[in-house]
Design a protein around this motif. Structure first.
Motif, PDB file in Angstrom:
ATOM      1  N   LEU A  28      -8.028  38.668 -66.110  1.00  8.42           N
ATOM      2  CA  LEU A  28      -7.872  37.040 -64.850  1.00  8.42           C
ATOM      3  C   LEU A  28      -6.638  37.908 -64.683  1.00  8.42           C
ATOM      4  N   ILE A  29      -5.647  38.455 -66.238  1.00  6.34           N
ATOM      5  CA  ILE A  29      -4.568  38.887 -66.552  1.00  6.34           C
ATOM      6  C   ILE A  29      -4.502  40.978 -65.048  1.00  6.34           C
ATOM      7  N   ALA A  30      -5.401  41.104 -65.742  1.00 11.36           N
ATOM      8  CA  ALA A  30      -4.958  42.359 -64.059  1.00 11.36           C
ATOM      9  C   ALA A  30      -5.203  41.765 -63.063  1.00 11.36           C
ATOM     10  N   LEU A  31      -6.125  40.737 -62.824  1.00 14.41           N
ATOM     11  CA  LEU A  31      -6.203  40.401 -61.290  1.00 14.41           C
ATOM     12  C   LEU A  31      -4.874  39.957 -60.764  1.00 14.41           C
ATOM     13  N   THR A  32      -4.147  39.331 -61.710  1.00 19.04           N
ATOM     14  CA  THR A  32      -3.119  38.776 -61.365  1.00 19.04           C
ATOM     15  C   THR A  32      -2.086  40.136 -60.965  1.00 19.04           C
ATOM     16  N   LEU A  33      -2.064  41.159 -62.063  1.00 20.82           N
ATOM     17  CA  LEU A  33      -1.509  41.852 -61.431  1.00 20.82           C
ATOM     18  C   LEU A  33      -1.632  43.141 -60.417  1.00 20.82           C
ATOM     19  N   VAL A  34      -2.959  42.747 -59.803  1.00 20.94           N
ATOM     20  CA  VAL A  34      -3.173  43.537 -59.249  1.00 20.94           C
ATOM     21  C   VAL A  34      -2.779  42.528 -57.755  1.00 20.94           C
ATOM     22  N   THR A  35      -2.628  41.220 -57.505  1.00 21.79           N
ATOM     23  CA  THR A  35      -2.250  40.492 -56.314  1.00 21.79           C
ATOM     24  C   THR A  35      -0.405  40.544 -56.885  1.00 21.79           C
ATOM     25  N   LEU A  36       0.433  40.457 -57.721  1.00 19.68           N
ATOM     26  CA  LEU A  36       1.869  41.317 -57.567  1.00 19.68           C
ATOM     27  C   LEU A  36       2.361  42.617 -57.163  1.00 19.68           C
ATOM     28  N   VAL A  37       0.723  43.417 -57.323  1.00 25.15           N
ATOM     29  CA  VAL A  37       1.325  44.053 -56.776  1.00 25.15           C
ATOM     30  C   VAL A  37       1.648  44.084 -55.479  1.00 25.15           C
ATOM     31  N   LEU A  38       0.549  43.489 -54.843  1.00 28.95           N
ATOM     32  CA  LEU A  38       0.337  43.824 -53.642  1.00 28.95           C
ATOM     33  C   LEU A  38       1.430  43.236 -52.366  1.00 28.95           C
ATOM     34  N   ILE A  39       2.056  41.957 -53.230  1.00 28.28           N
ATOM     35  CA  ILE A  39       2.961  41.077 -52.657  1.00 28.28           C
ATOM     36  C   ILE A  39       3.628  42.120 -52.752  1.00 28.28           C
ATOM     37  N   TYR A  40       4.371  43.177 -54.053  1.00 27.92           N
ATOM     38  CA  TYR A  40       5.520  44.072 -53.928  1.00 27.92           C
ATOM     39  C   TYR A  40       5.624  44.637 -52.907  1.00 27.92           C
ATOM     40  N   ASP A  41       4.279  45.169 -52.457  1.00 27.24           N
ATOM     41  CA  ASP A  41       3.932  46.493 -51.409  1.00 27.24           C
ATOM     42  C   ASP A  41       4.302  45.520 -50.367  1.00 27.24           C
ATOM     43  N   ASN A  42       3.544  43.952 -50.554  1.00 33.83           N
ATOM     44  CA  ASN A  42       4.805  44.489 -48.764  1.00 33.83           C
ATOM     45  C   ASN A  42       5.945  43.686 -48.653  1.00 33.83           C
ATOM     46  N   LEU A  43       6.504  43.415 -49.835  1.00 29.90           N
ATOM     47  CA  LEU A  43       7.861  43.214 -49.650  1.00 29.90           C
ATOM     48  C   LEU A  43       9.197  44.513 -49.401  1.00 29.90           C
ATOM     49  N   LYS A  44       7.940  45.162 -50.288  1.00 28.57           N
ATOM     50  CA  LYS A  44       8.812  46.243 -49.946  1.00 28.57           C
ATOM     51  C   LYS A  44       8.600  47.802 -48.325  1.00 28.57           C
ATOM     52  N   ARG A  45       7.493  46.910 -48.097  1.00 31.22           N
ATOM     53  CA  ARG A  45       7.610  47.222 -46.189  1.00 31.22           C
ATOM     54  C   ARG A  45       8.534  46.655 -45.496  1.00 31.22           C
ATOM     55  N   ARG A  46       8.707  45.335 -45.859  1.00 28.36           N
ATOM     56  CA  ARG A  46       9.827  44.737 -45.083  1.00 28.36           C
ATOM     57  C   ARG A  46      10.586  45.917 -45.409  1.00 28.36           C
ATOM     58  N   SER A  47      11.216  46.819 -46.351  1.00 30.41           N
ATOM     59  CA  SER A  47      12.744  46.812 -47.264  1.00 30.41           C
ATOM     60  C   SER A  47      12.556  47.642 -46.506  1.00 30.41           C
ATOM     61  N   ILE A  48      11.706  49.327 -46.375  1.00 32.11           N
ATOM     62  CA  ILE A  48      11.252  50.232 -45.083  1.00 32.11           C
ATOM     63  C   ILE A  48      11.635  49.978 -43.972  1.00 32.11           C
ATOM     64  N   GLN A  49      11.265  48.771 -43.381  1.00 30.81           N
ATOM     65  CA  GLN A  49      11.394  48.117 -40.980  1.00 30.81           C
ATOM     66  C   GLN A  49      12.941  48.379 -41.617  1.00 30.81           C
ATOM     67  N   LYS A  50      14.110  48.166 -42.324  1.00 29.66           N
ATOM     68  CA  LYS A  50      15.221  47.122 -42.170  1.00 29.66           C
ATOM     69  C   LYS A  50      15.799  48.292 -42.422  1.00 29.66           C
ATOM     70  N   ALA A  51      14.920  49.338 -43.134  1.00 31.36           N
ATOM     71  CA  ALA A  51      16.055  50.871 -43.457  1.00 31.36           C
ATOM     72  C   ALA A  51      16.013  51.362 -41.728  1.00 31.36           C
ATOM     73  N   LEU A  52      14.798  51.041 -41.481  1.00 31.48           N
ATOM     74  CA  LEU A  52      14.926  51.968 -40.058  1.00 31.48           C
ATOM     75  C   LEU A  52      16.154  51.659 -38.703  1.00 31.48           C
ATOM     76  N   GLU A  53      16.070  49.980 -39.037  1.00 31.18           N
ATOM     77  CA  GLU A  53      17.261  49.740 -38.102  1.00 31.18           C
ATOM     78  C   GLU A  53      18.495  49.861 -38.392  1.00 31.18           C
ATOM     79  N   PHE A  54      19.000  50.384 -39.665  1.00 29.16           N
ATOM     80  CA  PHE A  54      20.274  50.886 -40.015  1.00 29.16           C
ATOM     81  C   PHE A  54      20.271  52.256 -39.688  1.00 29.16           C
ATOM     82  N   SER A  55      19.680  52.731 -39.252  1.00 31.43           N
ATOM     83  CA  SER A  55      19.155  54.402 -39.847  1.00 31.43           C
ATOM     84  C   SER A  55      20.155  54.761 -37.996  1.00 31.43           C
ATOM     85  N   ASN A  56      20.065  54.005 -37.115  1.00 30.81           N
ATOM     86  CA  ASN A  56      21.560  54.403 -36.223  1.00 30.81           C
ATOM     87  C   ASN A  56      23.040  54.347 -36.757  1.00 30.81           C
ATOM     88  N   THR A  57      23.327  53.544 -37.703  1.00 30.14           N
ATOM     89  CA  THR A  57      24.666  52.731 -38.029  1.00 30.14           C
ATOM     90  C   THR A  57      24.378  53.962 -38.379  1.00 30.14           C
TER      91      THR A  57
END
Length: 995
Positions: free
Chosen positions: A376-405
């Motif tokens: 159960l703990i391992a599955l919870t950790l996997v879920t948290l990693v997936l959530i973290y990856d989703n947040l990281k993808r959004r962060s990269i997208q924002k970084a692209l938007e600021f590249s022109n600046t």
């Protein structure tokens, strides 16, 4: 950087992040799977099968004995994983501890071993099995690895572990911890009763039990020895025990009628006949009537023994595996009896095993619940990693938007670069100033190190110097000149050629650099040593065009080098040639085929000079001796120092014995005159050994060894002389080496024995005591031969302790046979004074075996007074304080015997045989009577040694002598033979065993 490039980098980061997430998920699931598999299948899942081997397990008991199943289970738990076959033989000595049973087992096993393939190793369980293996090792198990377990007798275990093919685990039952928990359960207890028996294991358990008396001074220790009772009588005794008693069950077979009761019946018997808890420090009985205690974990013992065998079969040498002294334990109690005797639960140790206690469902399914929780703990950790990856993808997208600046910001940064370049130009000007300062520092360094930098142009053959070259070479010369002219003016001719050769070797690639020391031209006081080092610079064509390097005044270092070379070849104290120089010269003589002699000279009693006058005076004396030896040397006599107070003298070009003796006599005569040390005259004598070459040997080390052997023979014969080496000296040394090896083997492999000569009381005719005499079982050498070697080699201390242990053990053995305790005298050598713990060792032995100190008598001689006075006084005080008897042996053979009687704390004097032979006849009897009267007036007993005639017995008895020791009554006998005459009146009827 462009916006497209930044966008591509962001995409790459996204892809790498996704891969990292997938790898993390894979390793998480893999780790969980492996963890669950390990929990479910156990460690066997990970063990690799090995090659099949066969091991024999010999158990002291029967298959049903309480500890045996756990031992076998522990062994099999390791062997099954390693694919090692286990075969078992049972001695059944718990029920049948008889010589007949052991002989039947021996014959049976011997037959099987002769018919079956050889075993790869042997495990022996408990004391009888170990003793069996020791008794028959050479016949049944030669050079076969043996591992023991469950052995209570530490002496036997350590003796076995000293064998290079035996190791194992010692068993100490946890009596102390069991008594401590019993005191916690019953703090009002005032005594502890232990039930024991006389089996081999039982004796060891009882000794451990009684050894804890001092740890529990508030408790009275009582032992109920089962062979002293019938089972009915024992039951009646147990029924009388009340709440003030802690009852400890050790061993209980057989009773005095020889009746045997198996373990389960014994536990039920104790429960039936007691009103108090029955504690147990060994395995078994919990749940069958015994409350429990801290018990030996026999399954863990079996595992450890099996693992040792596994390591041995894998290639680990047995002799490198030390005996394991840590015994595994665990607490175990019958919970039903805990409640019956109203013992609070909080007093029970937290890690204790409770029998008859209902298991809670959480405890029952603990592993399953734990595995589910981990998943159960391992599955919870996997879920948290997936959530973290989703947040990281959004962060990269924002970084692209600021590249022109960011691109705009980069443009602004380029404008700032121009200003940075202006600042770098200013810094370069600052660096130019710093280079100027560095040049000044370089000139200071060149001047401070008395060196110069040179450069040679190979095309023009010119040399240039940076620095004052004239100051270094003490000659006025231009810093720019032709290189050959410079060498002609500056260098000594042979060294000029040496420098040219060194440069040529470098240019042709034979050396990595130019590195040479050369000497300047001129007279000695003005000559200097120059160190020239350098390398070359190549042109674009690849050939050397210039050489450059450094020239350094190396004169001081060269002088120091010569001093070091002198120190390496000469003794720092006497300035004589040292051992290395002497051996070099001797090697030259031998290679040239010359004849001569090597003399090894040692100063007699030099240690006493150091001890009385001090080491500074000792060093000064060595210098004076060196000077005197040099004063009598000539072209055929070389003097060197070997070390300490030993000197080596080489006589060359002499083949006649008379010539060599003339040199030896001249050296001895040189020491007739005294030496003056701090206004004090000191006379010194020497001992010399002579070895001639090539007659004695043409090997350097052998010549030195021969001279050393001859020198020590001079020491033994009285010193202050010389002796030639001859082959009989080597034979004597080899004999001593052989005896020393025999003594060391005897110490390791039970090669000694004691014989006992009776000491007879002349009033009663009874034996009043014995003198223990040491013998080698392999009767090749007598004590007059091996005792001096033992004293010279220092083995006498270890042998003395063995004699003490054996003598005390024999007193106990006679006591166990029902014979009254009688004193046993053991001899003490002066060399044993170095064993500072000797008296405490004997005291510990006496306390361990409950023997009174008066039954051990220490025999000393008056020569002990010639040793270190402080050590002697301390030793005699320790003997007196310990309550040990002291006898003065060989009385009448020394010059100070009568004087020493007034202050030595002796209880008895023993007249030497020479005194009895000289004065027990005619009118001289009065001398013996006077000696006896003197001894009695000093309140001392007197005994005559070496008496062999009955008429002397009558004279000594009429003279009121206290006792006699001699062949007239008995020769020295083995312990078994002594038992036959132990209580005889030897004045009435001489024993049959008389010599």
């Amino acid at each position: 950087m462009t916006a497209r490039a930044k966008s591509k980098n962001a995409q790459d980061k996204t892809i790498k992040s996704g891969l990292m997430v997938n790898l993390l998920i894979f390793f998480s699931v893999f780790s969980v799977t492996m963890l669950v598999t390990n929990l479910c299948l156990g460690p066997a899942f990970l063990v690799r099968a090995g090659s099949e081997k066969t091991v024999l397990f010999i158990s002291s008991y029967s298959e049903s004995f309480v500890s045996v199943p756990d031992q076998v289970a522990g062994i099999r738990s390791v062997f099954d994983e390693q694919k090692i076959n286990l075969e078992i033989e049972y001695m059944d000595t718990k029920r049948l501890d008889t010589p007949e049973n052991k002989q039947v087992f021996y014959q049976s096993l011997k037959f099987k071993l002769a018919q079956l393939p050889t075993y790869d190793a042997v495990i022996v369980g408990d004391d009888n099995a170990l003793q069996f293996a020791l008794d028959h090792q050479a016949e049944l198990f030669p050079q076969m690895p043996i591992v023991f377990l469950g052995v209570n007798d530490e002496t036997r275990a350590r003796q076995a572990a000293a064998d290079p093919y035996i190791t194992g685990i010692i068993e100490r039952i946890s009596i102390k911890e069991t008594l401590e928990i019993a005191r916690v359960f019953n703090p009002q207890a005032t005594k502890v009763v232990g039930i024991a028996d006389e089996t081999l294991t039982g004796q060891g358990n009882r000794q451990q039990f009684e050894s804890f008396r001092r740890d529990f001074p508030e408790l009275t220790f009582i032992t109920l020895n089962t062979p002293d009772y019938s089972f009915a009588e024992l039951g009646a005794e147990l029924e009388q025990l009340g709440d003030e008693t802690i009852l400890l069950f050790l061993d209980m077979n057989p009773d005095k009628h020889g009746e045997y009761m198996d373990f389960e019946k014994a536990a039920a018997f104790l429960y039936q006949h007691t009103q108090i808890p029955v504690y147990r420090a060994s395995v078994g009985g919990v749940g069958a009537g015994l409350l429990g205690g801290k018990m030996v974990d026999y399954q863990a013992l079996g595992k450890t023994a099996a693992q040792l065998i596994s390591d041995i079969l894998a290639g680990t040498p047995v002799e490198t595996m030390a005996m394991i002294e840590a015994t595994p334990y665990y607490y175990i109690f019958d919970y039903t009896l805990i409640q019956q005797y109203k013992i609070p639960d909080h007093l029970i140790p937290t890690d204790a095993v409770l029998v008859n206690k209902t298991e809670h469902p959480l405890d029952k399914y603990r592993n399953l619940i734990l595995a589910a929780a981990i998943i159960l703990i391992a599955l919870t950790l996997v879920t948290l990693v997936l959530i973290y990856d989703n947040l990281k993808r959004r962060s990269i997208q924002k970084a692209l938007e600021f590249s022109n600046t960011e691109l705009k910001i980069t443009y602004n940064e380029l404008e700032a670069v121009e200003g940075a370049l202006r600042r770098q130009y200013d810094m370069m000007e600052e660096h130019d100033r710093e280079v100027g300062e560095l040049n000044q520092k370089f000139e200071l360094a060149i001047e401070g190190t008395n060196s110069a930098v040179w450069e040679v142009d190979l095309m023009s053959k010119t040399i240039d110097f940076a620095g004052d070259c004239s100051r270094i070479i003490n000659k006025t010369i231009s810093n720019h000149s032709n290189v050959h002219d410079w060498m002609d003016i500056v260098l000594e001719p042979s060294h000029r050629d040496h420098l040219v050769t060194e440069v040529r070797n470098y240019l042709t690639g034979k050396t990595a650099q130019i590195n040479v020391q050369v000497l300047t031209a001129g007279s000695d006081p003005h000559q200097k040593w120059l160190l020239i080092r350098g390398k070359g610079i190549k042109s674009e064509a690849g050939s050397f065009c210039k050489l450059h390097g450094i020239l350094l005044d190396n004169t001081k270092f060269k002088v120091q080098e010569e001093q070091i070379r002198h120190l390496a070849r000469h003794d720092f104290l006497t300035q004589l040639p040292n051992r290395m120089s002497f051996l070099v010269q001797l090697e030259k003589e031998l290679q040239a085929g010359h004849t001569g002699a090597v003399l090894l000279l040692d100063i007699d009693n030099f240690k006493s000079i150091n001890d009385t006058l001090g080491h500074l005076c000792g060093d000064e004396l060595l210098k004076l001796i060196a000077g005197r030896l040099l004063s009598i040397s000539d072209e055929n006599m070389m003097v060197g120092r070997l070390g300490g107070d030993e000197f080596l003298i080489l006589i060359t070009n002499k083949c006649c014995q008379a010539d060599i003796e003339a040199y030896a006599d001249k050296i001895l005569t040189a020491f007739d005159e005294s030496f003056r040390l701090n206004s004090r005259e000191v006379f010194v004598s020497i001992s010399m050994g002579i070895s001639c070459y090539p007659y004695d040997s043409n090997v350097i080390d052998q010549l030195i060894m021969n001279a050393d052997t001859a020198m020590y023979e001079v020491k033994n014969r009285g010193k202050n002389h010389y002796m030639y080496y001859h082959h009989e000296l080597k034979k004597e040394m080899n004999r001593k080496i052989e005896i020393e090896a025999l003594l060391r083997t005897a110490l390791k492999s039970d090669g000694f024995k004691l014989v006992y000569q009776p000491q007879v009381d002349l009033r009663s005719g009874r034996i009043s005591g014995f003198e223990a005499l040491l013998r080698l079982k392999e009767n090749r050498y007598g004590p007059d031969q091996f005792i001096p070697v033992a004293e010279e080699t220092g083995l006498i201390s270890e042998i003395g302790r063995w004699v003490a242990r054996e003598a005390v053990a024999q007193i106990v053995h006679w006591r166990n046979q029902g014979l009254a305790e009688k004193p046993v005298a053991i001899n003490f050598s002066n060399r044993q004074l170095r064993d500072k713990d000797y008296v405490s060792h004997i005291t510990a032995l006496l306390q361990q075996h409950h023997v009174e100190p008066r039954f051990i008598e220490i025999e000393i001689t008056e020569s002990i007074l010639m040793e270190n006075n402080f050590q002697t006084d301390q030793f005699l005080r320790e003997l007196k304080d310990a309550g040990l008897s002291v006898a003065l042996d060989d009385f009448g053979t020394g010059y100070s015997s009568l004087n020493c009687l007034t202050y030595l704390p002796v209880n008895k004097i023993k007249l030497d045989k020479s005194i009895s032979d000289q004065f027990l006849q005619g009118n001289r009897i009065k001398v013996i009577e006077s000696l006896i009267l003197l001894a009695h007036s000093l309140n001392l007993k007197i005994m005559a040694e070496g008496i062999e005639e009955w008429d002397k017995v009558a004279v000594l008895k009429n003279s009121d002598c206290d006792g006699i020791q001699g062949y007239v009554f008995s020769k020295p006998l083995d312990a078994a033979e002594i038992a036959a005459i132990y209580n005889h009146n030897l004045l009435i009827k001489p024993p049959d065993l008389k010599a």
